[in-house]
Design a protein around this motif. Structure first.
Motif, PDB file in Angstrom:
ATOM      1  N   LEU A 175     -11.174 -12.177  10.251  1.00  8.69           N
ATOM      2  CA  LEU A 175     -11.912 -12.053   9.107  1.00  8.69           C
ATOM      3  C   LEU A 175     -11.656 -13.465   8.158  1.00  8.69           C
ATOM      4  O   LEU A 175     -10.831 -14.085   8.022  1.00  8.69           O
ATOM      5  N   GLU A 176     -13.020 -13.601   7.962  1.00  8.66           N
ATOM      6  CA  GLU A 176     -13.167 -15.055   6.842  1.00  8.66           C
ATOM      7  C   GLU A 176     -13.957 -14.804   5.887  1.00  8.66           C
ATOM      8  O   GLU A 176     -14.431 -13.760   5.450  1.00  8.66           O
ATOM      9  N   VAL A 177     -13.543 -15.890   4.861  1.00 11.07           N
ATOM     10  CA  VAL A 177     -14.218 -15.682   3.568  1.00 11.07           C
ATOM     11  C   VAL A 177     -14.470 -17.308   3.177  1.00 11.07           C
ATOM     12  O   VAL A 177     -13.754 -18.157   3.561  1.00 11.07           O
ATOM     13  N   CYS A 178     -15.586 -17.291   2.618  1.00 10.65           N
ATOM     14  CA  CYS A 178     -15.998 -19.002   2.054  1.00 10.65           C
ATOM     15  C   CYS A 178     -15.974 -18.390   0.533  1.00 10.65           C
ATOM     16  O   CYS A 178     -16.506 -17.568  -0.054  1.00 10.65           O
ATOM     17  N   CYS A 179     -15.103 -19.384  -0.319  1.00  8.75           N
ATOM     18  CA  CYS A 179     -15.056 -19.266  -1.907  1.00  8.75           C
ATOM     19  C   CYS A 179     -15.442 -20.684  -2.359  1.00  8.75           C
ATOM     20  O   CYS A 179     -14.838 -21.600  -1.977  1.00  8.75           O
ATOM     21  N   ASN A 180     -16.142 -20.405  -3.649  1.00 11.35           N
ATOM     22  CA  ASN A 180     -16.469 -21.533  -4.335  1.00 11.35           C
ATOM     23  C   ASN A 180     -15.166 -22.307  -4.778  1.00 11.35           C
ATOM     24  O   ASN A 180     -14.238 -21.752  -5.189  1.00 11.35           O
ATOM     25  N   ARG A 181     -15.139 -23.687  -4.628  1.00 10.67           N
ATOM     26  CA  ARG A 181     -13.953 -24.214  -5.206  1.00 10.67           C
ATOM     27  C   ARG A 181     -13.432 -23.781  -6.541  1.00 10.67           C
ATOM     28  O   ARG A 181     -12.305 -24.052  -6.969  1.00 10.67           O
ATOM     29  N   LYS A 182     -14.616 -23.789  -7.329  1.00 10.79           N
ATOM     30  CA  LYS A 182     -14.033 -23.433  -8.871  1.00 10.79           C
ATOM     31  C   LYS A 182     -13.351 -22.237  -9.106  1.00 10.79           C
ATOM     32  O   LYS A 182     -12.913 -21.932 -10.151  1.00 10.79           O
ATOM     33  N   ARG A 183     -13.376 -21.133  -8.036  1.00 10.51           N
ATOM     34  CA  ARG A 183     -13.007 -19.778  -8.064  1.00 10.51           C
ATOM     35  C   ARG A 183     -11.461 -19.926  -7.887  1.00 10.51           C
ATOM     36  O   ARG A 183     -10.926 -19.286  -6.607  1.00 10.51           O
ATOM     37  N   THR A 184     -10.573 -20.634  -8.612  1.00  6.11           N
ATOM     38  CA  THR A 184      -9.197 -20.679  -8.146  1.00  6.11           C
ATOM     39  C   THR A 184      -8.318 -19.453  -8.359  1.00  6.11           C
ATOM     40  O   THR A 184      -7.672 -18.999  -7.584  1.00  6.11           O
ATOM     41  N   ASP A 185      -8.623 -18.530  -9.245  1.00  8.52           N
ATOM     42  CA  ASP A 185      -8.021 -17.255  -9.283  1.00  8.52           C
ATOM     43  C   ASP A 185      -8.348 -16.248  -7.829  1.00  8.52           C
ATOM     44  O   ASP A 185      -7.493 -15.751  -7.365  1.00  8.52           O
ATOM     45  N   SER A 186      -9.770 -16.719  -7.484  1.00 13.26           N
ATOM     46  CA  SER A 186      -9.936 -15.995  -5.886  1.00 13.26           C
ATOM     47  C   SER A 186      -9.331 -16.582  -5.007  1.00 13.26           C
ATOM     48  O   SER A 186      -8.975 -15.980  -4.150  1.00 13.26           O
ATOM     49  N   HIS A 187      -9.020 -18.032  -5.222  1.00 14.52           N
ATOM     50  CA  HIS A 187      -8.397 -18.528  -3.876  1.00 14.52           C
ATOM     51  C   HIS A 187      -6.918 -17.921  -3.965  1.00 14.52           C
ATOM     52  O   HIS A 187      -6.345 -17.540  -2.853  1.00 14.52           O
ATOM     53  N   ARG A 188      -6.301 -17.958  -4.919  1.00 17.85           N
ATOM     54  CA  ARG A 188      -4.921 -17.331  -5.187  1.00 17.85           C
ATOM     55  C   ARG A 188      -4.722 -15.620  -4.697  1.00 17.85           C
ATOM     56  O   ARG A 188      -4.176 -15.118  -3.869  1.00 17.85           O
ATOM     57  N   PHE A 189      -6.022 -14.766  -5.024  1.00 15.25           N
ATOM     58  CA  PHE A 189      -6.354 -13.658  -4.358  1.00 15.25           C
ATOM     59  C   PHE A 189      -6.176 -13.549  -2.947  1.00 15.25           C
ATOM     60  O   PHE A 189      -5.494 -12.814  -2.294  1.00 15.25           O
ATOM     61  N   TYR A 190      -7.078 -14.605  -2.417  1.00 10.87           N
ATOM     62  CA  TYR A 190      -7.134 -14.350  -0.779  1.00 10.87           C
ATOM     63  C   TYR A 190      -5.764 -14.617  -0.320  1.00 10.87           C
ATOM     64  O   TYR A 190      -5.487 -14.263   0.771  1.00 10.87           O
ATOM     65  N   GLU A 191      -5.098 -15.853  -0.781  1.00 12.34           N
ATOM     66  CA  GLU A 191      -3.759 -15.996  -0.229  1.00 12.34           C
ATOM     67  C   GLU A 191      -2.623 -14.862  -0.334  1.00 12.34           C
ATOM     68  O   GLU A 191      -2.081 -14.440   0.429  1.00 12.34           O
ATOM     69  N   ARG A 192      -3.055 -13.954  -1.461  1.00 14.20           N
ATOM     70  CA  ARG A 192      -1.958 -12.978  -1.520  1.00 14.20           C
ATOM     71  C   ARG A 192      -2.343 -11.952  -0.571  1.00 14.20           C
ATOM     72  O   ARG A 192      -1.452 -11.013  -0.403  1.00 14.20           O
ATOM     73  N   GLN A 193      -3.502 -12.004   0.059  1.00 13.67           N
ATOM     74  CA  GLN A 193      -4.259 -10.961   0.770  1.00 13.67           C
ATOM     75  C   GLN A 193      -3.579 -11.493   2.297  1.00 13.67           C
ATOM     76  O   GLN A 193      -3.744 -10.520   3.228  1.00 13.67           O
ATOM     77  N   GLY A 194      -3.099 -12.461   2.449  1.00 13.70           N
ATOM     78  CA  GLY A 194      -2.396 -13.013   3.779  1.00 13.70           C
ATOM     79  C   GLY A 194      -3.445 -14.237   4.498  1.00 13.70           C
ATOM     80  O   GLY A 194      -3.204 -14.604   5.651  1.00 13.70           O
ATOM     81  N   MET A 195      -4.501 -14.580   3.689  1.00 11.61           N
ATOM     82  CA  MET A 195      -5.412 -15.520   4.299  1.00 11.61           C
ATOM     83  C   MET A 195      -4.992 -16.754   3.878  1.00 11.61           C
ATOM     84  O   MET A 195      -4.125 -17.235   3.222  1.00 11.61           O
ATOM     85  N   VAL A 196      -5.166 -17.728   4.894  1.00  9.95           N
ATOM     86  CA  VAL A 196      -4.934 -19.126   4.827  1.00  9.95           C
ATOM     87  C   VAL A 196      -6.138 -19.922   4.984  1.00  9.95           C
ATOM     88  O   VAL A 196      -7.263 -19.769   5.412  1.00  9.95           O
ATOM     89  N   ALA A 197      -6.082 -20.921   3.742  1.00 13.62           N
ATOM     90  CA  ALA A 197      -7.191 -21.916   3.754  1.00 13.62           C
ATOM     91  C   ALA A 197      -7.202 -22.967   4.773  1.00 13.62           C
ATOM     92  O   ALA A 197      -6.516 -23.686   4.749  1.00 13.62           O
ATOM     93  N   SER A 198      -7.987 -22.797   5.925  1.00 14.78           N
ATOM     94  CA  SER A 198      -8.091 -23.571   7.018  1.00 14.78           C
ATOM     95  C   SER A 198      -9.367 -24.356   7.308  1.00 14.78           C
ATOM     96  O   SER A 198      -9.101 -25.139   8.457  1.00 14.78           O
ATOM     97  N   HIS A 199     -10.431 -24.015   6.551  1.00 10.87           N
ATOM     98  CA  HIS A 199     -11.491 -24.660   6.818  1.00 10.87           C
ATOM     99  C   HIS A 199     -12.205 -25.214   5.635  1.00 10.87           C
ATOM    100  O   HIS A 199     -11.745 -25.068   4.493  1.00 10.87           O
ATOM    101  N   PHE A 200     -13.252 -26.286   6.003  1.00  7.74           N
ATOM    102  CA  PHE A 200     -14.019 -26.490   4.655  1.00  7.74           C
ATOM    103  C   PHE A 200     -15.480 -26.293   5.166  1.00  7.74           C
ATOM    104  O   PHE A 200     -15.755 -25.862   6.132  1.00  7.74           O
TER     105      PHE A 200
END
Length: 145
Positions: free
Chosen positions: A110-135
């Motif tokens: 499962l992948e997700v792409c998220c705008n850089r400005k959405r820092t709250d969303s980044h934290r949400f995805y990390e809490r769900q167990g996702m890893v920021a591994s791509h650009f």
């Protein structure tokens, strides 16, 4: 709260949520045409979080076979919770249902792409167990396509 597959009649509420996500009014006619078309695509799953008939959140999962993965991958294209309903666990419910949809379809990831400005969303995805591994790189193309 129930998470169900979205139907045509949910569009007005989902349109509002997508405008909220994008922080701008969007072309309603174009979005509705895409929404209705995508409802008929077996590789696209629209999920809506309903409470008392009101849409509190929305997620879309797009499933496709990717050559470089050698199998099916699910991408969480949109996920949004109404601003007035954030912090109540609705996003986590939608995310869990998106994961379930991907697993049921036999997806490898499962992948997700998220705008850089959405820092709250980044934290949400990390809490769900996702890893920021791509650009992700983008280029605007001529709108005449």
């Amino acid at each position: 709260m129930e998470i169900i597959n979205a139907r045509p009649e949910h569009f007005p509420q989902i349109y509002s949520l997508i405008c909220e996500l994008e922080e701008a009014p969007l072309d309603r006619t174009k979005l509705e045409a895409v929404y209705l078309r995508n409802l008929t695509d077996p590789g696209i799953h629209y999920l809506v979080a309903l409470e008392n008939g009101e849409a509190a959140g929305f997620a879309s999962v797009h499933i496709q076979h990717l050559l470089h993965h050698g199998g099916k991958i699910a991408e969480l294209q949109e996920i949004v919770v109404a601003e007035s309903r954030r912090g109540q666990g609705i996003g986590s419910l939608l995310f869990s249902e998106a994961e379930k949809t991907a697993r049921t379809a036999g997806c490898l990831q499962l992948e997700v792409c998220c705008n850089r400005k959405r820092t709250d969303s980044h934290r949400f995805y990390e809490r769900q167990g996702m890893v920021a591994s791509h650009f992700k790189f983008t280029e605007a193309l001529d709108m005449g396509c």
